[in-house]
Design a protein around this motif. Sequence first.
Motif, PDB file in Angstrom:
ATOM      1  N   PRO A 216       1.783 117.388 -34.204  1.00  0.00           N
ATOM      2  CA  PRO A 216       2.150 118.530 -33.719  1.00  0.00           C
ATOM      3  C   PRO A 216       0.990 119.366 -33.588  1.00  0.00           C
ATOM      4  O   PRO A 216      -0.255 118.979 -34.130  1.00  0.00           O
ATOM      5  N   VAL A 217       1.051 120.494 -32.956  1.00  0.00           N
ATOM      6  CA  VAL A 217      -0.024 121.248 -32.745  1.00  0.00           C
ATOM      7  C   VAL A 217      -0.466 121.791 -33.928  1.00  0.00           C
ATOM      8  O   VAL A 217       0.075 122.173 -34.827  1.00  0.00           O
ATOM      9  N   PRO A 218      -1.778 121.847 -34.186  1.00  0.00           N
ATOM     10  CA  PRO A 218      -2.262 122.183 -35.632  1.00  0.00           C
ATOM     11  C   PRO A 218      -1.781 123.801 -35.902  1.00  0.00           C
ATOM     12  O   PRO A 218      -1.846 124.557 -35.129  1.00  0.00           O
ATOM     13  N   ILE A 219      -1.715 123.927 -37.251  1.00  0.00           N
ATOM     14  CA  ILE A 219      -1.410 125.325 -37.602  1.00  0.00           C
ATOM     15  C   ILE A 219      -2.417 125.860 -38.451  1.00  0.00           C
ATOM     16  O   ILE A 219      -3.153 125.330 -39.295  1.00  0.00           O
ATOM     17  N   LYS A 220      -2.806 127.140 -37.815  1.00  0.00           N
ATOM     18  CA  LYS A 220      -3.670 127.973 -38.627  1.00  0.00           C
ATOM     19  C   LYS A 220      -3.264 128.511 -39.623  1.00  0.00           C
ATOM     20  O   LYS A 220      -2.380 129.345 -39.877  1.00  0.00           O
ATOM     21  N   THR A 221      -4.156 128.182 -40.797  1.00  0.00           N
ATOM     22  CA  THR A 221      -4.074 128.794 -42.240  1.00  0.00           C
ATOM     23  C   THR A 221      -5.253 129.613 -42.566  1.00  0.00           C
ATOM     24  O   THR A 221      -6.189 129.325 -41.765  1.00  0.00           O
ATOM     25  N   GLU A 222      -5.325 130.284 -43.640  1.00  0.00           N
ATOM     26  CA  GLU A 222      -6.286 130.803 -44.115  1.00  0.00           C
ATOM     27  C   GLU A 222      -7.521 129.697 -44.681  1.00  0.00           C
ATOM     28  O   GLU A 222      -8.605 130.101 -44.576  1.00  0.00           O
ATOM     29  N   GLU A 223      -6.966 128.546 -44.896  1.00  0.00           N
ATOM     30  CA  GLU A 223      -7.880 127.592 -45.613  1.00  0.00           C
ATOM     31  C   GLU A 223      -8.252 126.798 -44.298  1.00  0.00           C
ATOM     32  O   GLU A 223      -9.321 125.991 -44.746  1.00  0.00           O
TER      33      GLU A 223
END
Length: 323
Positions: A216-223
Motif C-alpha cells: 500500500p501507499v506508505p502511511i505517514k506517522t510521527e516516527e
Amino acid sequence: MTTQSVMIPWQDRPEDCNDIMWRFSENPIINRYAIPTSNSIFNSAVIPFEDGFAGVFRCDNKAVQMNIFAGFSKDGINWDINHDPIEMKAGNTEMIESDYKYDPRVTFIEDRYWITWCNGYNGPTIGIGYTFDFKEFFQCENAFLPFNRNGVLFPEKINGKYAMLSRPSDNGHTPFGDIYISYSPDMKYWGEHRCVMKVTPFEDSAWQCTKIGGGPVPIKTEEGWLLFYHGVINTCRGFRYSMGAALLDLEDPTKVLYRTKPYLLAPAEIYELTGDVPNVVFPCAALTEGDKVTVYYGAADTVVAIAFGYISEIIDFMKKNSI
C-alpha cells in the motif's frame, strides 16, 4: 462487523487472537465473479472518496486478460465495480499504449487521485495516471523502462519532489527483486534511483529471502513512513507471498529504521491457500483512522480480503522484532 464511529471498515481483534494483525471474519469481501466477465478480482486499491470509498480493481477476465476497473462503496466492504474497464485519455503524453494493466495503487496528492499500476509496454513497467472523479482517467508517461513492477507513490512530495517505490524485475515470474525509490519533479521524468531494501538472507528471515515489493501507499506517522510490503520465499511448491512492514525515515526514505523479521500475515486461510495462484497474501491498499489501519490484500490471486491492526502496535512490534 463491530459497529464503530470510524470511517474505515473495522472489526475488533478476536479474544482468542494474539497476532499483531487479524483477518476480517467475513473474508473474502470481493469474490472472483463479482462482475460478469471476471475470472478473478484481486490486488486492488481503495481510497476514501466523497461520502464513502472509491477503488481501482484488478479484474482478470475469462480470457485471463488483465485490466483495471473503477468501483465505489459506502462502507469499504460491499463494492459496486464497473463492468467495463477504465478507458484512459491522454494525460501528459500521447503514448498511452497498454498490452495489460494490473496490480494498481492509488493515492491523493495535491489536487487529484494518482494511480500507478503494472503496465504492459514491451514487458511490464510502471504506468501512471490520474483522475479527479474516478469517472474520467488520464494516462501519463510510463515511469520506467521495462522491466519493473510494484510502483507505489508516496502520498506527498519529499523534499519538493514526487517519490515512488518500485521493484526492478524481468519479463517473467521474477526469481529476484529489491525495493528502490525514484524521484520526479513533474510526474513525467523520473531519476535519482536509490536502493531502499534488499531481500534478507535465508537464515535470517526466510519468508522474504527471494524477492520483496512495496504494498500500500506508505502511511505517514510521527516516527516515520509505515510501509507494508510483500515478501516471497521460493519453496518446493513454488512462491509463497507474505506481508511484513518497515519504517522509513520521513526525510530520507532510503533509511530503513526498522523492518519486521517475522511476517505480519501469511497464507493460512483457505482463500489464501487455494486459488489461481496458491499461497499468496499480497497487500495493495490501506485505510487509516486514528491508530487503526485496515489493509486490503489479494488472496491467492483470486479474491480480495482485508485485515486489521493498530499502527502503534505494529511499530512497537517492528522495534522489538527488527532485522
